[in-house]
Each structure stands twice: as C-alpha cells, then as structure tokens.
Design a protein around this motif. Structure first.
Motif, PDB file in Angstrom:
ATOM      1  N   GLU A   1       0.812  -1.200  -0.078  1.00 12.73           N
ATOM      2  CA  GLU A   1      -0.128   0.014   0.046  1.00 12.73           C
ATOM      3  C   GLU A   1       0.794   1.207   0.032  1.00 12.73           C
ATOM      4  N   PRO A   2       1.298   1.857  -1.199  1.00 13.81           N
ATOM      5  CA  PRO A   2       2.202   3.089  -1.332  1.00 13.81           C
ATOM      6  C   PRO A   2       1.302   4.011  -0.593  1.00 13.81           C
ATOM      7  N   GLY A   3       2.141   4.947   0.334  1.00 13.35           N
ATOM      8  CA  GLY A   3       1.490   5.906   1.013  1.00 13.35           C
ATOM      9  C   GLY A   3       1.100   5.477   2.615  1.00 13.35           C
ATOM     10  N   ALA A   4       1.064   4.252   2.750  1.00 13.80           N
ATOM     11  CA  ALA A   4       0.675   3.698   4.097  1.00 13.80           C
ATOM     12  C   ALA A   4       1.578   3.923   5.165  1.00 13.80           C
ATOM     13  N   ASP A   5       1.148   4.449   6.359  1.00 14.06           N
ATOM     14  CA  ASP A   5       2.074   4.284   7.295  1.00 14.06           C
ATOM     15  C   ASP A   5       2.889   3.043   7.921  1.00 14.06           C
ATOM     16  N   VAL A   6       3.814   2.994   8.227  1.00 18.68           N
ATOM     17  CA  VAL A   6       4.654   1.596   8.710  1.00 18.68           C
ATOM     18  C   VAL A   6       5.178   1.886   9.874  1.00 18.68           C
ATOM     19  N   LEU A   7       5.214   0.941  10.820  1.00 20.78           N
ATOM     20  CA  LEU A   7       5.797   0.848  11.964  1.00 20.78           C
ATOM     21  C   LEU A   7       6.489  -0.311  12.194  1.00 20.78           C
ATOM     22  N   VAL A   8       7.975  -0.458  12.259  1.00 18.53           N
ATOM     23  CA  VAL A   8       8.899  -1.670  12.819  1.00 18.53           C
ATOM     24  C   VAL A   8       8.988  -1.475  14.324  1.00 18.53           C
ATOM     25  N   VAL A   9       8.733  -2.547  14.894  1.00 20.69           N
ATOM     26  CA  VAL A   9       9.337  -2.645  16.452  1.00 20.69           C
ATOM     27  C   VAL A   9      10.290  -3.771  16.663  1.00 20.69           C
TER      28      VAL A   9
ATOM     29  N   GLU B   1      16.912   0.508  -9.796  1.00 18.80           N
ATOM     30  CA  GLU B   1      16.464   1.930  -9.750  1.00 18.80           C
ATOM     31  C   GLU B   1      17.097   2.605  -8.838  1.00 18.80           C
ATOM     32  N   ARG B   2      18.016   2.296  -8.048  1.00 16.20           N
ATOM     33  CA  ARG B   2      18.673   3.010  -6.948  1.00 16.20           C
ATOM     34  C   ARG B   2      17.483   3.480  -5.741  1.00 16.20           C
ATOM     35  N   ARG B   3      16.462   2.842  -5.637  1.00 13.13           N
ATOM     36  CA  ARG B   3      15.664   3.090  -4.517  1.00 13.13           C
ATOM     37  C   ARG B   3      15.946   2.415  -3.329  1.00 13.13           C
ATOM     38  N   LEU B   4      16.671   1.331  -3.396  1.00 12.29           N
ATOM     39  CA  LEU B   4      16.925   0.652  -2.256  1.00 12.29           C
ATOM     40  C   LEU B   4      18.389   0.370  -2.526  1.00 12.29           C
ATOM     41  N   ASP B   5      19.075   0.497  -1.202  1.00 13.88           N
ATOM     42  CA  ASP B   5      20.603   0.160  -1.130  1.00 13.88           C
ATOM     43  C   ASP B   5      20.736  -0.971  -0.001  1.00 13.88           C
ATOM     44  N   PRO B   6      20.993  -2.070  -0.447  1.00 19.28           N
ATOM     45  CA  PRO B   6      21.011  -2.979   0.623  1.00 19.28           C
ATOM     46  C   PRO B   6      22.219  -3.100   1.557  1.00 19.28           C
ATOM     47  N   LEU B   7      23.256  -2.192   0.837  1.00 19.64           N
ATOM     48  CA  LEU B   7      24.313  -2.222   1.791  1.00 19.64           C
ATOM     49  C   LEU B   7      24.436  -0.921   2.712  1.00 19.64           C
TER      50      LEU B   7
ATOM     51  N   GLY C   1      17.282   5.615  11.205  1.00 16.07           N
ATOM     52  CA  GLY C   1      17.174   7.018  10.949  1.00 16.07           C
ATOM     53  C   GLY C   1      18.016   7.396   9.672  1.00 16.07           C
ATOM     54  N   ASN C   2      18.902   7.026   9.338  1.00 17.94           N
ATOM     55  CA  ASN C   2      19.688   7.142   7.987  1.00 17.94           C
ATOM     56  C   ASN C   2      18.984   6.644   6.909  1.00 17.94           C
ATOM     57  N   LEU C   3      18.347   5.577   7.207  1.00 15.50           N
ATOM     58  CA  LEU C   3      17.641   4.956   6.104  1.00 15.50           C
ATOM     59  C   LEU C   3      16.224   5.457   5.610  1.00 15.50           C
ATOM     60  N   GLY C   4      15.914   6.517   6.461  1.00 17.38           N
ATOM     61  CA  GLY C   4      14.865   7.338   6.601  1.00 17.38           C
ATOM     62  C   GLY C   4      13.531   7.140   7.372  1.00 17.38           C
ATOM     63  N   ALA C   5      13.762   6.645   8.507  1.00 16.00           N
ATOM     64  CA  ALA C   5      12.561   6.263   9.566  1.00 16.00           C
ATOM     65  C   ALA C   5      12.661   7.243  10.355  1.00 16.00           C
ATOM     66  N   GLU C   6      11.598   7.663  11.153  1.00 22.05           N
ATOM     67  CA  GLU C   6      11.505   8.415  12.382  1.00 22.05           C
ATOM     68  C   GLU C   6      12.075   7.383  13.554  1.00 22.05           C
ATOM     69  N   ALA C   7      13.214   7.418  13.943  1.00 26.49           N
ATOM     70  CA  ALA C   7      13.657   6.247  14.786  1.00 26.49           C
ATOM     71  C   ALA C   7      14.000   6.680  16.270  1.00 26.49           C
TER      72      ALA C   7
ATOM     73  N   CYS D   1      12.766  -1.079   2.792  1.00 24.66           N
ATOM     74  CA  CYS D   1      11.895  -1.265   1.647  1.00 24.66           C
ATOM     75  C   CYS D   1      10.683  -0.605   1.834  1.00 24.66           C
ATOM     76  N   ALA D   2      10.303  -0.407   3.015  1.00 16.94           N
ATOM     77  CA  ALA D   2       9.153   0.527   3.223  1.00 16.94           C
ATOM     78  C   ALA D   2       9.384   2.003   2.570  1.00 16.94           C
ATOM     79  N   VAL D   3      10.511   2.602   2.910  1.00 18.67           N
ATOM     80  CA  VAL D   3      11.243   3.888   2.265  1.00 18.67           C
ATOM     81  C   VAL D   3      10.847   3.594   0.711  1.00 18.67           C
ATOM     82  N   ALA D   4      11.654   2.883   0.215  1.00 19.33           N
ATOM     83  CA  ALA D   4      11.875   2.539  -1.174  1.00 19.33           C
ATOM     84  C   ALA D   4      10.343   2.251  -1.893  1.00 19.33           C
ATOM     85  N   LEU D   5       9.464   1.587  -1.314  1.00 16.59           N
ATOM     86  CA  LEU D   5       8.384   1.407  -1.795  1.00 16.59           C
ATOM     87  C   LEU D   5       7.174   2.488  -1.617  1.00 16.59           C
ATOM     88  N   GLY D   6       7.510   3.419  -1.248  1.00 14.80           N
ATOM     89  CA  GLY D   6       6.949   4.956  -1.015  1.00 14.80           C
ATOM     90  C   GLY D   6       5.687   4.782   0.037  1.00 14.80           C
TER      91      GLY D   6
END
Length: 178
Positions: A2-10, A138-144, A47-53, A24-29
C-alpha cells in the motif's frame, strides 16, 4: 502493498531484517515510517534509512501510535501483543521474529473487531527477488546501507558469536581437480 501507508517496525530481534523492512518501506513509497528498538546503533541506521527512529526503553506499553502496516521484530510475546495493538483498523501486521516460546497473549478479540490481518512465515524470497532487484537497479533501495560484517568461511564460527547486524561468511569455491 500500500504505497503511502504508514509503517511501524518494532524491535531488533532479527537485527538486519527490521532494518531491511525500513529500507523497503521507504523504497516502496510508504508514508510515515517509524522504527523503535532498544539498540541505539540500529536506531541510528534506521534514521539514516529514512525512518523516524526512536530508542525504546522500559516495558512494552499497551500500544504505540497506530500504523496501517506493522512489523513485529521483538522476539517477545509482550512485544508482539504491543505490535498487534499498534496496528491500525483493517491494517496488516507481520512478524519477522521467530518466537521459540508459546505466545499466549494474543489479543484476538481486539484484532477481530478491528479487522487486523496477521501474517507469519518466512519470506518467499524466490518470488520476491525480482521486485527487490528492480528497486536496487532503480537505486531506490541500497542493501549495503544496512551494516554488514563480512568474514572468511574459516572465521565464521568465531564471528557467529560476536555481535553483528548482518553477518556474511564468504567461502571461495574449491578449484576443480586437474
């Protein structure tokens, strides 16, 4: 999903998997992506990956602010119950942690009345790999971007006992007999 959906990882029980979930959540929008963990180093990576950590301390609360998609990586029955309750109405909760002990605190009535869908299993990597590779190309996800400790096969046993977010043991192929 679901692009645009809020995601929580705990949680960081399976250290790299929770961080890959964030990436992946960030890469998928995804909309708002939040990550809570007890380990400050993993929180910094998220946080560096784009999450509110946020570093989580203390006992598991009844719930966190809800999200449409939640990922349980707590490895504890109480943490799992918290993540269930943190899943929004008609949302999706998946557990990437292996629960070795019986989980008895499952708020089934709350989940039922709020329409929460729960998914638990290993990822079907073979089926999903093409989509993941597309995100990398597509350079949306950097596994490294998730820290990797890489060791020679001969050092794998020692390295397995040391803390690492993601451990990769390299083994060179044996030369073919002449």
């Amino acid at each position: 999903r679901e692009p645009g959906a809020d995601v929580l990882v705990v949680g960081g029980y399976a250290a790299s998997i929770g961080l890959y979930a964030v990436a992946c959540a960030v890469a998928l929008g995804a909309g708002r992506v939040r990550y809570l963990d007890t380990d400050p180093a993993r929180v910094a990576v998220a946080g560096n990956l784009g999450a509110e950590a946020v570093v989580h301390t203390g006992d598991w609360p009844r719930r966190f602010d809800r999200a449409r998609i939640t990922v349980d990586n707590t490895g504890t029955p109480r943490g799992l119950a918290t993540v269930f309750r943190s899943t929004d109405d008609y949302g999706y909760c998946t557990s990437v942690a292996i629960h070795f002990e019986p989980v008895t605190e499952v708020p089934l009535l709350e989940m039922y009345t709020r329409g929460v869908t729960f998914h638990v299993s290993r990822t079907d990597s073979r089926r999903l790999l093409p989509q993941v590779l597309d995100l990398v190309v597509e350079r949306r996800l950097d596994p490294l971007a998730v820290p990797v400790t890489s060791v020679d096969w001969a050092d794998a046993e020692r390295a397995w006992l040391a803390p690492a977010t993601k451990l990769v043991a390299r083994r060179e192929p044996e030369a073919a007999p002449v």
